[in-house]
Scaffold this motif. Structure first.
Motif, short mmCIF file in Angstrom:
data_model
loop_
_atom_site.label_atom_id
_atom_site.label_comp_id
_atom_site.label_asym_id
_atom_site.label_seq_id
_atom_site.Cartn_x
_atom_site.Cartn_y
_atom_site.Cartn_z
N MET A 1 0.83 -1.19 0.02
CA MET A 1 -0.05 -0.04 -0.07
C MET A 1 0.85 1.26 -0.12
SD MET A 1 -2.90 -1.30 -0.23
CE MET A 1 -3.78 0.14 -0.28
N LEU A 2 1.88 1.30 0.55
CA LEU A 2 2.91 2.30 0.62
C LEU A 2 3.34 2.62 -0.69
CD1 LEU A 2 4.67 1.37 3.96
CD2 LEU A 2 3.21 3.16 3.72
N GLY A 3 3.80 1.72 -1.65
CA GLY A 3 4.04 2.13 -2.93
C GLY A 3 3.00 2.58 -3.69
N TYR A 4 1.79 1.95 -3.58
CA TYR A 4 0.79 2.76 -4.43
C TYR A 4 0.43 4.04 -3.94
CZ TYR A 4 0.15 -1.97 -6.08
OH TYR A 4 0.10 -3.14 -6.86
N ALA A 5 0.63 4.34 -2.79
CA ALA A 5 0.42 5.73 -2.11
C ALA A 5 1.44 6.80 -2.62
CB ALA A 5 0.36 5.73 -0.47
N ALA A 6 2.89 6.26 -2.61
CA ALA A 6 3.63 6.90 -3.19
C ALA A 6 3.38 7.12 -4.83
CB ALA A 6 5.10 6.45 -3.20
N GLY A 7 2.94 6.17 -5.49
CA GLY A 7 2.52 6.40 -7.08
C GLY A 7 1.63 7.44 -7.36
N THR A 8 0.66 7.47 -6.20
CA THR A 8 -0.43 8.46 -6.36
C THR A 8 0.13 9.65 -6.32
OG1 THR A 8 -2.21 7.00 -5.65
CG2 THR A 8 -2.78 9.26 -5.31
N LEU A 9 0.82 9.96 -5.41
CA LEU A 9 1.54 11.18 -4.98
C LEU A 9 2.28 11.81 -6.28
CD1 LEU A 9 2.87 11.16 -1.47
CD2 LEU A 9 1.25 12.61 -2.37
N VAL A 10 3.01 10.88 -7.00
CA VAL A 10 3.69 11.10 -8.34
C VAL A 10 2.79 11.48 -9.20
CG1 VAL A 10 5.22 10.33 -10.15
CG2 VAL A 10 5.76 9.61 -7.70
N GLY A 11 1.71 10.74 -9.38
CA GLY A 11 0.79 10.95 -10.60
C GLY A 11 -0.12 12.28 -10.35
N ILE A 12 -0.27 12.71 -9.15
CA ILE A 12 -1.16 13.93 -9.00
C ILE A 12 0.19 15.15 -8.91
CG2 ILE A 12 -3.14 12.98 -8.22
CD1 ILE A 12 -2.19 13.97 -5.23
N GLY A 13 1.09 14.97 -8.83
CA GLY A 13 2.25 16.24 -8.79
C GLY A 13 2.30 16.27 -7.39
N GLY A 14 2.08 15.31 -6.40
CA GLY A 14 2.43 15.79 -4.86
C GLY A 14 3.70 15.95 -4.38
N ASP A 15 3.83 15.64 -3.21
CA ASP A 15 4.91 16.16 -2.67
C ASP A 15 5.96 14.78 -2.58
OD1 ASP A 15 7.21 16.24 -0.67
OD2 ASP A 15 6.06 17.34 0.68
N ILE A 16 7.14 14.98 -3.56
CA ILE A 16 8.06 13.94 -3.93
C ILE A 16 8.71 13.57 -2.78
CG2 ILE A 16 9.70 13.20 -5.51
CD1 ILE A 16 6.84 13.37 -6.63
N ASP A 17 9.29 14.28 -1.71
CA ASP A 17 9.84 13.95 -0.73
C ASP A 17 8.97 12.87 0.31
OD1 ASP A 17 11.92 15.56 -1.56
OD2 ASP A 17 11.06 17.31 -0.46
N ILE A 18 7.90 13.06 0.20
CA ILE A 18 6.83 12.34 1.10
C ILE A 18 6.84 10.91 0.37
CG2 ILE A 18 4.70 11.73 1.79
CD1 ILE A 18 4.51 14.74 2.72
N ALA A 19 6.55 10.92 -0.99
CA ALA A 19 6.46 9.81 -1.81
C ALA A 19 7.92 9.05 -1.65
CB ALA A 19 6.50 10.06 -3.32
N ASP A 20 9.05 9.68 -1.53
CA ASP A 20 10.30 8.98 -1.38
C ASP A 20 10.36 8.32 -0.17
OD1 ASP A 20 12.90 8.06 -2.51
OD2 ASP A 20 13.95 9.74 -1.42
N GLN A 21 9.94 9.15 0.81
CA GLN A 21 9.90 8.36 2.14
C GLN A 21 8.80 7.11 2.27
OE1 GLN A 21 8.82 11.43 4.79
NE2 GLN A 21 10.57 12.67 4.25
N LEU A 22 7.97 7.23 1.62
CA LEU A 22 7.11 6.08 1.75
C LEU A 22 7.66 4.78 0.81
CD1 LEU A 22 3.57 7.75 0.57
CD2 LEU A 22 4.28 6.79 2.92
N ILE A 23 8.21 5.05 -0.26
CA ILE A 23 8.87 3.96 -0.86
C ILE A 23 10.10 3.49 -0.03
CG2 ILE A 23 10.38 3.46 -2.80
CD1 ILE A 23 7.62 3.74 -3.60
N ASP A 24 10.78 4.16 0.48
CA ASP A 24 12.11 3.70 1.58
C ASP A 24 11.41 2.84 2.46
OD1 ASP A 24 13.95 5.26 0.02
OD2 ASP A 24 14.13 6.76 1.52
N ARG A 25 10.29 3.24 3.18
CA ARG A 25 9.52 2.52 4.18
C ARG A 25 8.90 1.35 3.46
NH1 ARG A 25 9.83 0.10 8.64
NH2 ARG A 25 7.89 -0.03 9.85
N ALA A 26 8.71 1.22 2.40
CA ALA A 26 7.83 -0.06 1.84
C ALA A 26 9.05 -1.14 1.55
CB ALA A 26 7.14 0.54 0.43
N LEU A 27 9.97 -0.38 1.09
CA LEU A 27 11.34 -1.51 0.80
C LEU A 27 12.02 -1.99 1.71
CD1 LEU A 27 12.49 0.49 -2.65
CD2 LEU A 27 11.27 -1.82 -2.37
N VAL A 28 11.85 -1.36 2.96
CA VAL A 28 12.46 -1.79 4.46
C VAL A 28 11.45 -3.09 4.81
CG1 VAL A 28 12.70 -1.27 6.87
CG2 VAL A 28 13.59 0.21 5.01
#
Length: 182
Positions: A1-28
């Motif tokens: 779910m964290l990966g998809y949330a990050a993808g949503t942020l990218v798709g809507i032009g949201g906060d990329i720093d938060i998206a990056d943190q979500l991906i880091d956590r998902a991959l941990v």
């Protein structure tokens, strides 16, 4: 779910720093998550980190070479290669992607840039016409953030767009399917 949330942020032009943190956590949590690697690749494209984006897309594809998102991953790889100046390799990945995504704005935009950078502006023309005919979309703005790539894309679109498509702007949001015309 964290990966998809990050993808949503990218798709809507949201906060990329938060998206990056979500991906880091998902991959941990799950380092071999194909979805998290895929969306992490898109976060890296938006963050102008093409080397890691390409690595993540390739890892995701190795895990599932027949993935339904293979064309989108190839688009991401193509964008990463363009950012690294590897235009010929980018063009090959994007040509494959557009076979499966003939009306995907980001894929079309990236292929137009690849053809133009490779000195094949006439090859870009039908794709520019197709993209202009689609109208605008936020996905291009959210994904292709490099000013040089955007300027090249805009110049090529202006040159090769059919007259009826000239009024189509990349900065307009298209009507949502099923939306009333009232």
């Amino acid at each position: 779910m964290l990966g998809y949330a990050a993808g949503t942020l990218v798709g809507i032009g949201g906060d990329i720093d938060i998206a990056d943190q979500l991906i880091d956590r998902a991959l941990v949590i799950h380092p071999a998550s194909g979805a998290s690697l895929f969306w992490g690749g898109w976060v890296d494209i938006a963050r102008a980190n093409p080397a890691r984006a390409i690595t993540r897309f390739e890892q995701a594809l190795r895990m599932n070479p027949r993935s339904a998102v293979r064309p989108q991953a190839l688009t991401g790889i193509g964008l990463g290669l363009l950012a690294q100046g590897e235009v010929a390799r980018a063009r090959a990945a994007l040509r494959e992607a557009v076979q499966y995504l003939p009306y995907a704005p980001v894929t079309l935009a990236a292929l137009i840039v690849a053809f133009t950078l490779h000195g094949e502006e006439q090859e870009a023309a039908p794709f520019a016409t197709r993209l202009s005919g689609l109208g605008g979309t936020r996905s291009i703005d959210a994904t292709i953030r490099d000013p040089k790539m955007r300027a090249l894309l805009d110049t090529t679109l202006a040159r090769y767009a059919k007259p009826q498509a000239v009024n189509a702007s990349l900065h307009k949001t298209p009507r949502i399917s099923g939306e009333s015309s009232r």
